[in-house]
Design an enzyme around this catalytic site. Structure first.
Site, PDB file in Angstrom:
ATOM      1  N   SER A  40       0.864  -1.184   0.000  1.00  0.00           N
ATOM      2  CA  SER A  40       0.000   0.000   0.000  1.00  0.00           C
ATOM      3  C   SER A  40       0.894   1.226   0.000  1.00  0.00           C
ATOM      4  O   SER A  40       0.905   2.024   0.928  1.00  0.00           O
ATOM      5  CB  SER A  40      -0.928  -0.018   1.218  1.00  0.00           C
ATOM      6  OG  SER A  40      -0.186   0.039   2.417  1.00  0.00           O
ATOM      7  N   HIS A 153      -3.182  -6.120   2.484  1.00  0.00           N
ATOM      8  CA  HIS A 153      -2.269  -7.141   3.010  1.00  0.00           C
ATOM      9  C   HIS A 153      -2.927  -8.499   3.186  1.00  0.00           C
ATOM     10  O   HIS A 153      -2.305  -9.424   3.707  1.00  0.00           O
ATOM     11  CB  HIS A 153      -1.682  -6.694   4.347  1.00  0.00           C
ATOM     12  CG  HIS A 153      -0.803  -5.488   4.232  1.00  0.00           C
ATOM     13  ND1 HIS A 153      -0.390  -4.757   5.304  1.00  0.00           N
ATOM     14  CD2 HIS A 153      -0.257  -4.884   3.140  1.00  0.00           C
ATOM     15  CE1 HIS A 153       0.374  -3.744   4.896  1.00  0.00           C
ATOM     16  NE2 HIS A 153       0.451  -3.804   3.585  1.00  0.00           N
ATOM     17  N   GLN A 161      -6.495  -1.921   7.225  1.00  0.00           N
ATOM     18  CA  GLN A 161      -5.325  -2.747   6.898  1.00  0.00           C
ATOM     19  C   GLN A 161      -4.717  -3.435   8.121  1.00  0.00           C
ATOM     20  O   GLN A 161      -4.266  -4.566   8.039  1.00  0.00           O
ATOM     21  CB  GLN A 161      -4.284  -1.851   6.219  1.00  0.00           C
ATOM     22  CG  GLN A 161      -3.039  -2.553   5.760  1.00  0.00           C
ATOM     23  CD  GLN A 161      -2.105  -1.581   5.043  1.00  0.00           C
ATOM     24  OE1 GLN A 161      -2.302  -1.281   3.884  1.00  0.00           O
ATOM     25  NE2 GLN A 161      -1.101  -1.091   5.741  1.00  0.00           N
ATOM     26  N   GLU A 162      -4.682  -2.729   9.271  1.00  0.00           N
ATOM     27  CA  GLU A 162      -3.974  -3.285  10.420  1.00  0.00           C
ATOM     28  C   GLU A 162      -4.721  -3.027  11.724  1.00  0.00           C
ATOM     29  O   GLU A 162      -5.101  -1.891  11.999  1.00  0.00           O
ATOM     30  CB  GLU A 162      -2.563  -2.672  10.525  1.00  0.00           C
ATOM     31  CG  GLU A 162      -1.749  -2.900   9.274  1.00  0.00           C
ATOM     32  CD  GLU A 162      -0.430  -2.127   9.263  1.00  0.00           C
ATOM     33  OE1 GLU A 162       0.031  -1.701  10.334  1.00  0.00           O
ATOM     34  OE2 GLU A 162       0.107  -1.956   8.165  1.00  0.00           O
ATOM     35  N   GLU A 203       1.715  -9.453   6.964  1.00  0.00           N
ATOM     36  CA  GLU A 203       2.504  -9.058   8.133  1.00  0.00           C
ATOM     37  C   GLU A 203       2.323 -10.035   9.291  1.00  0.00           C
ATOM     38  O   GLU A 203       2.644  -9.729  10.436  1.00  0.00           O
ATOM     39  CB  GLU A 203       2.148  -7.623   8.542  1.00  0.00           C
ATOM     40  CG  GLU A 203       2.528  -6.643   7.423  1.00  0.00           C
ATOM     41  CD  GLU A 203       2.373  -5.180   7.788  1.00  0.00           C
ATOM     42  OE1 GLU A 203       1.754  -4.875   8.828  1.00  0.00           O
ATOM     43  OE2 GLU A 203       2.882  -4.330   7.024  1.00  0.00           O
ATOM     44  N   ASP A 240      -4.323   0.908  11.603  1.00  0.00           N
ATOM     45  CA  ASP A 240      -3.831   1.574  10.390  1.00  0.00           C
ATOM     46  C   ASP A 240      -4.880   1.360   9.311  1.00  0.00           C
ATOM     47  O   ASP A 240      -5.048   0.242   8.807  1.00  0.00           O
ATOM     48  CB  ASP A 240      -2.477   1.002   9.941  1.00  0.00           C
ATOM     49  CG  ASP A 240      -1.953   1.680   8.682  1.00  0.00           C
ATOM     50  OD1 ASP A 240      -2.592   2.646   8.206  1.00  0.00           O
ATOM     51  OD2 ASP A 240      -0.897   1.255   8.171  1.00  0.00           O
ATOM     52  N   GLU A 283      -3.587   5.421  12.276  1.00  0.00           N
ATOM     53  CA  GLU A 283      -2.647   5.735  11.194  1.00  0.00           C
ATOM     54  C   GLU A 283      -3.390   5.866   9.876  1.00  0.00           C
ATOM     55  O   GLU A 283      -4.292   5.078   9.588  1.00  0.00           O
ATOM     56  CB  GLU A 283      -1.603   4.610  11.112  1.00  0.00           C
ATOM     57  CG  GLU A 283      -0.569   4.790  10.015  1.00  0.00           C
ATOM     58  CD  GLU A 283       0.427   3.626  10.015  1.00  0.00           C
ATOM     59  OE1 GLU A 283       0.641   3.016  11.088  1.00  0.00           O
ATOM     60  OE2 GLU A 283       0.967   3.320   8.940  1.00  0.00           O
ATOM     61  N   ASP A 310       1.535   8.181   7.592  1.00  0.00           N
ATOM     62  CA  ASP A 310       2.419   7.249   6.878  1.00  0.00           C
ATOM     63  C   ASP A 310       2.478   7.704   5.414  1.00  0.00           C
ATOM     64  O   ASP A 310       3.398   8.414   5.020  1.00  0.00           O
ATOM     65  CB  ASP A 310       1.871   5.825   7.045  1.00  0.00           C
ATOM     66  CG  ASP A 310       2.558   4.815   6.151  1.00  0.00           C
ATOM     67  OD1 ASP A 310       3.597   5.141   5.560  1.00  0.00           O
ATOM     68  OD2 ASP A 310       2.062   3.676   6.023  1.00  0.00           O
ATOM     69  N   LYS A 335       9.653   5.015   7.524  1.00  0.00           N
ATOM     70  CA  LYS A 335      10.002   3.844   6.712  1.00  0.00           C
ATOM     71  C   LYS A 335      11.188   4.263   5.848  1.00  0.00           C
ATOM     72  O   LYS A 335      11.045   5.134   4.978  1.00  0.00           O
ATOM     73  CB  LYS A 335       8.836   3.471   5.800  1.00  0.00           C
ATOM     74  CG  LYS A 335       7.612   2.888   6.521  1.00  0.00           C
ATOM     75  CD  LYS A 335       6.444   2.829   5.546  1.00  0.00           C
ATOM     76  CE  LYS A 335       5.331   1.916   6.039  1.00  0.00           C
ATOM     77  NZ  LYS A 335       4.115   2.062   5.200  1.00  0.00           N
ATOM     78  N   HIS A 363       8.496  -1.365   9.592  1.00  0.00           N
ATOM     79  CA  HIS A 363       8.799  -2.313   8.513  1.00  0.00           C
ATOM     80  C   HIS A 363       7.940  -1.987   7.291  1.00  0.00           C
ATOM     81  O   HIS A 363       7.148  -1.039   7.317  1.00  0.00           O
ATOM     82  CB  HIS A 363       8.503  -3.743   8.978  1.00  0.00           C
ATOM     83  CG  HIS A 363       7.048  -3.981   9.279  1.00  0.00           C
ATOM     84  ND1 HIS A 363       6.496  -5.240   9.423  1.00  0.00           N
ATOM     85  CD2 HIS A 363       5.999  -3.124   9.460  1.00  0.00           C
ATOM     86  CE1 HIS A 363       5.201  -5.132   9.668  1.00  0.00           C
ATOM     87  NE2 HIS A 363       4.883  -3.869   9.701  1.00  0.00           N
ATOM     88  N   SER A 365       5.330  -4.168   4.298  1.00  0.00           N
ATOM     89  CA  SER A 365       4.631  -5.460   4.202  1.00  0.00           C
ATOM     90  C   SER A 365       5.485  -6.488   3.463  1.00  0.00           C
ATOM     91  O   SER A 365       5.383  -7.681   3.713  1.00  0.00           O
ATOM     92  CB  SER A 365       3.282  -5.271   3.535  1.00  0.00           C
ATOM     93  OG  SER A 365       3.405  -4.586   2.315  1.00  0.00           O
ATOM     94  N   LYS A 386       6.652  -0.648  14.574  1.00  0.00           N
ATOM     95  CA  LYS A 386       5.660  -1.489  13.900  1.00  0.00           C
ATOM     96  C   LYS A 386       6.439  -2.530  13.129  1.00  0.00           C
ATOM     97  O   LYS A 386       7.164  -2.196  12.192  1.00  0.00           O
ATOM     98  CB  LYS A 386       4.868  -0.645  12.891  1.00  0.00           C
ATOM     99  CG  LYS A 386       3.558  -0.176  13.402  1.00  0.00           C
ATOM    100  CD  LYS A 386       2.654   0.475  12.369  1.00  0.00           C
ATOM    101  CE  LYS A 386       2.800   0.102  10.926  1.00  0.00           C
ATOM    102  NZ  LYS A 386       1.619   0.493  10.115  1.00  0.00           N
TER     103      LYS A 386
HETATM  104  P1  PGA Z   1       3.030  -1.251   3.210  1.00  0.00           P
HETATM  105  O1  PGA Z   1       2.124  -1.212   4.510  1.00  0.00           O
HETATM  106  O2  PGA Z   1       4.397  -1.659   3.591  1.00  0.00           O
HETATM  107  O3  PGA Z   1       2.319  -2.256   2.329  1.00  0.00           O
HETATM  108  O4  PGA Z   1       2.983   0.140   2.617  1.00  0.00           O
HETATM  109  C1  PGA Z   1       2.590  -0.798   5.757  1.00  0.00           C
HETATM  110  C2  PGA Z   1       1.801   0.370   6.281  1.00  0.00           C
HETATM  111  O5  PGA Z   1       0.908   0.900   5.590  1.00  0.00           O
HETATM  112  O6  PGA Z   1       2.050   0.816   7.395  1.00  0.00           O
HETATM  113 ZN    ZN Z   2       0.500   2.542   7.101  1.00  0.00          ZN
END
Ligand code: PGA
Ligand code: ZN
Length: 417
Positions: A40, A153, A161-162, A203, A240, A283, A310, A335, A363, A365, A386
């Site tokens: 993403s 993911h 997503q999370e 993840e 997230d 997030e 992010d 990141k 990290h 994904s 994370k």
């Molecule tokens: P990604 O997801 O590594 O697929 O971008 C991680 C996140 O969105 O925090």
């Molecule tokens: Zn994110």
């Protein structure tokens, strides 16, 4: 002095190619690092160079990035002081010559930047966190552990997503990690007992089909309590949304559920969710171009939760500066491959801290066994990390490295957040 730099194509945790780099110094010390890759990804991230040759890895090969390392970067960096990461990164940025690293590829520049740091800390006889952070590096991060996966993911029907747990009441990192693993297993048992899938997402979190976001949250709370812990005192929750993935022509559209929101109704949705559940971090609750919406959300919820940019900030000081000025968000996800060098990541962290923003090292994904982010989190006393579920070795590798660091720090180790 740098005497050799070599790149190679390896595989990440999704079976896609990624860059690994090996740097050798004149004293014989060698550093090796591998580059992660997102699914993403934000549109403002630094450019990840892929070959586009559909006869190899569906076009995802990274041979061009590897060649940029061996043919362009290596000759330019030979003879430089391997420990002067700032100078190396500046040379990488100049050599690339573009705004977003599309010249060489951020996967090429980051591989070199991280491998130099690894070689340098070897040469100096220091652990990576100590080399990067100096004597002030003493804080182990609170894990924001993603135990239920959705969005891009996982192939389930969940749009967020999370879903993460944070062991805020633990006395140490190792205790927090143990608590999280126990809750992860408790959630697994719960899902099995309900006849729900215990397959995992990218993840490592479980990825069952569920009827709503509330069901996911309530399952996690039940898992926390089932493992003998209490919400609020022992654990808090974090989400997230990765809402840039939901951006539609007008407002937002959750791709799996098919429901649409405008910025105001999505903000109202988050307000309601935060009112009902012990969520202390949100997030990407809005899209990467919705600075105005972010500012409005921050005014309403900024005192209640970390509002983490992010895709909004992409570890980029220019975008973070905008966020700080507009009061859009109050925390940044870091990141390293979003920006493409270690120094620029450190700059973003420093700017965030000066503005009173929280910092979370993250990290991607798509990961490898490389554990640099564990050291980075301690080096900068980030407070949070994370790095996924306690499942899938590319995630666990980071946790295990943090356990080693905590042991090394001994009684000087603090547990952050
Ligand atoms: P990604 O997801 O590594 O697929 O971008 C991680 C996140 O969105 O925090
Ligand atoms: Zn994110």
């Amino acid at each position: 002095k740098i005497v050799s730099i070599k790149g190679r194509e390896i595989l990440d945790s999704r079976g896609n190619p990624t860059v690994e780099c090996v740097v050798r110094l004149s004293g014989g010390d060698v550093g090796r690092a591998a580059v992660p890759s997102g699914a993403s990804t934000g549109q403002f991230e630094a450019h990840e160079l892929r070959d586009g040759d559909s006869s190899r890895y569906g076009g995802k090969g990274v041979l061009a990035a590897v060649q940029n390392i061996t043919k362009t970067i290596a000759p330019a960096l030979y003879g430089m002081d391997g420990a002067n990461i700032r100078a190396i990164d500046r040379a990488l940025v100049e050599l690339d010559g573009t705004e977003n690293k599309r010249g060489l590829g951020a996967n090429a520049t980051l591989g070199v930047s991280l491998a130099c740091a690894r070689a340098a800390c070897r040469a100096l006889g220091l652990p990576l966190y100590r080399y990067l952070g100096g004597v002030r590096a003493d804080t182990l991060p609170v894990p924001m552990m993603n135990i239920l996966n959705g969005g891009a993911h996982a192939s389930n029907n969940v749009d967020i997503q999370e879903f993460m747990i944070m062991p805020v009441g633990a006395a140490s990192f190792s205790e927090g990690l143990r608590w999280c693993a126990q809750v992860y297993h408790s959630l697994g048992s719960l899902l099995r007992a309900r006849g729900l899938s215990t397959g995992v997402g990218d993840e490592g979190g479980f990825a069952p089909d569920l009827s709503s976001d509330s069901e996911a949250i309530e399952l996690i709370i039940e898992a926390v309590e089932g493992a003998g812990f209490e919400m609020h005192t022992d654990f808090m929750l974090a989400l997230d949304a990765a809402a840039s993935e939901w951006t539609a022509e007008y407002g937002y559209r959750l791709p799996k559920l098919g429901r649409s929101y405008d910025t105001d109704s999505l903000i109202a949705y988050w307000q309601d969710l935060l009112g009902r559940y012990p969520i202390c971090s949100l997030e990407d609750p809005l899209g990467e171009e919705d600075f105005i919406g972010w500012a409005s959300l921050t005014e309403k919820l900024g005192s209640k939760a970390m509002l983490v940019g992010d895709d909004l900030f992409v570890t980029n000081t220019e975008r973070l500066r905008q966020g700080i000025e507009l009061r859009a968000g109050n925390a940044i996800l870091i990141k390293v491959n979003q920006i493409g060098t270690l120094s620029e990541s450190l700059d973003a962290i420093e700017m965030a801290k000066k503005a009173g923003f929280r910092t979370i090292i993250s990290h991607r994904s798509g990961e490898t066994e490389d554990t640099t982010i564990a050291d980075l989190a301690v080096a900068v006393n980030a407070g949070y990390i994370k790095t996924g579920a306690p499942c899938r070795s590319e995630r666990v590798a980071k946790y295990n490295q943090l356990l080693r660091i905590e042991e090394q720090l001994g009684c000087s180790a603090r547990y952050g957040g």
